[in-house]
Design a protein around this motif. Structure first.
Motif, short mmCIF file in Angstrom:
data_model
loop_
_atom_site.label_atom_id
_atom_site.label_comp_id
_atom_site.label_asym_id
_atom_site.label_seq_id
_atom_site.Cartn_x
_atom_site.Cartn_y
_atom_site.Cartn_z
N GLU A 90 -34.00 -45.05 23.53
CA GLU A 90 -33.63 -46.47 23.80
C GLU A 90 -34.90 -47.17 23.88
O GLU A 90 -35.99 -46.77 24.22
CB GLU A 90 -33.00 -46.60 24.94
CG GLU A 90 -31.53 -46.06 24.84
CD GLU A 90 -30.82 -46.44 26.27
OE1 GLU A 90 -31.17 -47.14 27.11
OE2 GLU A 90 -29.36 -45.83 26.19
N HIS A 91 -34.91 -48.51 23.36
CA HIS A 91 -35.97 -49.39 23.44
C HIS A 91 -35.22 -50.82 23.49
O HIS A 91 -34.54 -51.19 22.80
CB HIS A 91 -36.95 -49.37 22.28
CG HIS A 91 -37.87 -50.42 22.08
ND1 HIS A 91 -39.01 -50.27 23.19
CD2 HIS A 91 -38.11 -51.56 21.44
CE1 HIS A 91 -39.94 -51.53 23.00
NE2 HIS A 91 -39.38 -52.04 21.80
N ASP A 92 -35.57 -51.59 24.95
CA ASP A 92 -35.18 -52.72 25.24
C ASP A 92 -33.54 -52.70 25.01
O ASP A 92 -32.86 -53.72 24.66
CB ASP A 92 -35.51 -53.71 24.32
CG ASP A 92 -37.13 -54.26 24.37
OD1 ASP A 92 -37.65 -53.82 25.47
OD2 ASP A 92 -37.69 -54.58 23.30
N GLY A 93 -32.97 -51.67 25.74
CA GLY A 93 -31.44 -51.50 25.45
C GLY A 93 -30.64 -51.33 24.38
O GLY A 93 -29.77 -51.17 24.14
N ARG A 94 -31.47 -50.98 23.28
CA ARG A 94 -30.89 -50.61 22.20
C ARG A 94 -31.35 -49.19 21.73
O ARG A 94 -32.29 -48.68 22.18
CB ARG A 94 -31.58 -51.49 20.95
CG ARG A 94 -31.39 -53.01 20.95
CD ARG A 94 -32.17 -53.65 20.10
NE ARG A 94 -32.07 -53.32 18.47
CZ ARG A 94 -32.80 -53.47 17.36
NH1 ARG A 94 -34.07 -54.18 17.77
NH2 ARG A 94 -32.30 -53.20 16.31
N ASP A 95 -30.20 -48.51 21.33
CA ASP A 95 -30.28 -46.99 20.72
C ASP A 95 -30.98 -46.74 19.47
O ASP A 95 -30.91 -47.88 18.52
CB ASP A 95 -28.96 -46.21 20.70
CG ASP A 95 -29.03 -44.78 20.97
OD1 ASP A 95 -29.98 -44.33 21.23
OD2 ASP A 95 -28.00 -44.25 19.94
N TRP A 119 -40.81 -46.58 18.08
CA TRP A 119 -39.63 -46.67 18.14
C TRP A 119 -38.91 -47.23 16.82
O TRP A 119 -39.48 -48.32 16.37
CB TRP A 119 -39.05 -47.10 19.38
CG TRP A 119 -37.51 -47.21 19.51
CD1 TRP A 119 -36.60 -46.36 19.81
CD2 TRP A 119 -36.62 -48.66 19.03
NE1 TRP A 119 -35.32 -46.74 19.84
CE2 TRP A 119 -35.24 -48.14 19.20
CE3 TRP A 119 -36.91 -49.60 18.48
CZ2 TRP A 119 -34.24 -49.03 19.14
CZ3 TRP A 119 -35.64 -50.48 17.98
CH2 TRP A 119 -34.62 -50.21 18.58
N PRO A 189 -42.92 -50.46 17.56
CA PRO A 189 -42.94 -50.78 18.97
C PRO A 189 -43.38 -49.28 19.82
O PRO A 189 -42.72 -48.33 19.22
CB PRO A 189 -41.42 -51.06 19.33
CG PRO A 189 -40.86 -51.72 18.11
CD PRO A 189 -41.73 -51.00 17.03
N ASP A 192 -41.04 -46.23 24.86
CA ASP A 192 -40.93 -46.69 26.43
C ASP A 192 -41.37 -45.62 27.41
O ASP A 192 -40.73 -44.36 26.99
CB ASP A 192 -39.53 -46.98 26.91
CG ASP A 192 -39.20 -48.60 26.10
OD1 ASP A 192 -40.25 -48.93 25.49
OD2 ASP A 192 -38.02 -48.84 25.77
N GLU A 194 -40.27 -45.01 30.08
CA GLU A 194 -39.05 -44.42 31.08
C GLU A 194 -38.21 -43.33 30.18
O GLU A 194 -37.54 -42.64 30.67
CB GLU A 194 -38.26 -45.55 31.30
CG GLU A 194 -37.42 -46.31 30.14
CD GLU A 194 -38.31 -47.86 30.29
OE1 GLU A 194 -39.58 -47.69 30.50
OE2 GLU A 194 -37.76 -48.90 29.70
N GLN A 195 -38.64 -43.30 28.69
CA GLN A 195 -38.13 -42.33 27.87
C GLN A 195 -38.83 -40.94 27.87
O GLN A 195 -38.05 -40.03 27.42
CB GLN A 195 -37.95 -42.67 26.52
CG GLN A 195 -36.81 -44.04 26.35
CD GLN A 195 -35.39 -43.49 26.58
OE1 GLN A 195 -35.04 -42.21 26.26
NE2 GLN A 195 -34.79 -43.90 27.54
#
Length: 253
Positions: A90-95, A119, A189, A192, A194-195
């Motif tokens: 995910e990145h900015d809420g997108r898969d 990403w 990008p 993230d 958190e991933q």
């Protein structure tokens, strides 16, 4: 003096005391190892100063557990033929996907380290794999092992970033780790933070189980000592004495 403190029972008491103390101390030692490992894994190295990859691990070394998230400087040549995509990111809420290309550390033909370039929303939107020489900084990570099954082994999309799966796609030897580029490569990008996967805790759990096991042995020793003491202090039954046999008078005819 209580009967339990009779000198004849001292060897049994001493043996039980030694066994219980040894089991308790060994359990505390394993508990301390468990806590130390957890503390090591909780360290946030992502903001530490970058160091060279060679100062952390070599191409044939297992992943150093204390270096999860350590920023490392990488220099080498890209291996574009080994580019793959990792799904479920995910990145900015997108898969989307991670785009990963190995970097031959030190130059072409040298052992390679998979690098997460960044990403992408879909594999069709991904830029061409990078080529040529490169210098970058990335966060060092252990190879993933979620157990996810690749439904289509023939494509370039993997469900997890496992070095063993990548090894089948490149001629170069691979490090037992990968790096996530701090800045997206090729305009992508950056992945993230958190991933990023947590460090494995299997060793820590094993230490904790060893501690419980030693304390169980100590409790078992106490149980055996208690039963032995009860047997030693139990009233002893008097041994039955043989009864005098009555001999009838012999009648002579």
């Amino acid at each position: 003096m209580p009967a339990a403190l009779a000198p004849r029972l001292w060897p049994g008491h001493l043996l039980a005391l030694v066994l219980v103390l040894a089991a308790g101390l060994l359990g505390l030692w394993q508990l301390d190892a468990w806590q130390a490992r957890r503390a090591d894994e909780a360290r946030d190295l992502t903001r530490a100063e970058p160091v060279s990859l060679g100062s952390v691990m070599g191409p044939d070394d297992p992943f150093p557990g204390r270096s999860v998230g350590q920023p490392v400087t990488l220099e080498g040549a890209w291996v574009p033929a080994g580019t793959i995509f990792v799904s479920g990111r995910e990145h900015d809420g997108r898969d989307g996907y991670w785009m990963v290309t190995p970097l031959a550390v030190g130059g072409a033909g040298e052992p390679a380290l998979p690098v997460v370039l960044g990403w992408v929303a879909s594999t069709g939107d991904a830029p061409a794999p990078p080529a040529g020489d490169a210098e970058l900084v990335g966060w060092l990570q252990p190879t993933e092992g979620t157990g996810a099954v690749d439904d289509d082994p023939g494509d370039d999309v993997l469900p997890q970033l496992r070095v063993a799966d990548l090894a089948q796609r490149v001629d170069e030897d691979l490090y037992s780790a990968y790096a996530v580029a701090q800045e997206g490569v090729g305009g992508l990008p950056a992945a993230d933070l958190e991933q990023l996967p947590d460090a494995g805790r299997f060793t820590a759990v094993r230490n904790l189980l060893y501690a419980v096991e030693w304390w169980f042995f100590g409790a078992f020793a106490v149980l055996i000592w208690w039963r032995w003491l009860g047997e030693q202090l139990a009233p002893r039954r008097a041994e039955p004495q043989p009864e005098d046999e009555e001999h009838p008078d012999t009648v002579t005819t």
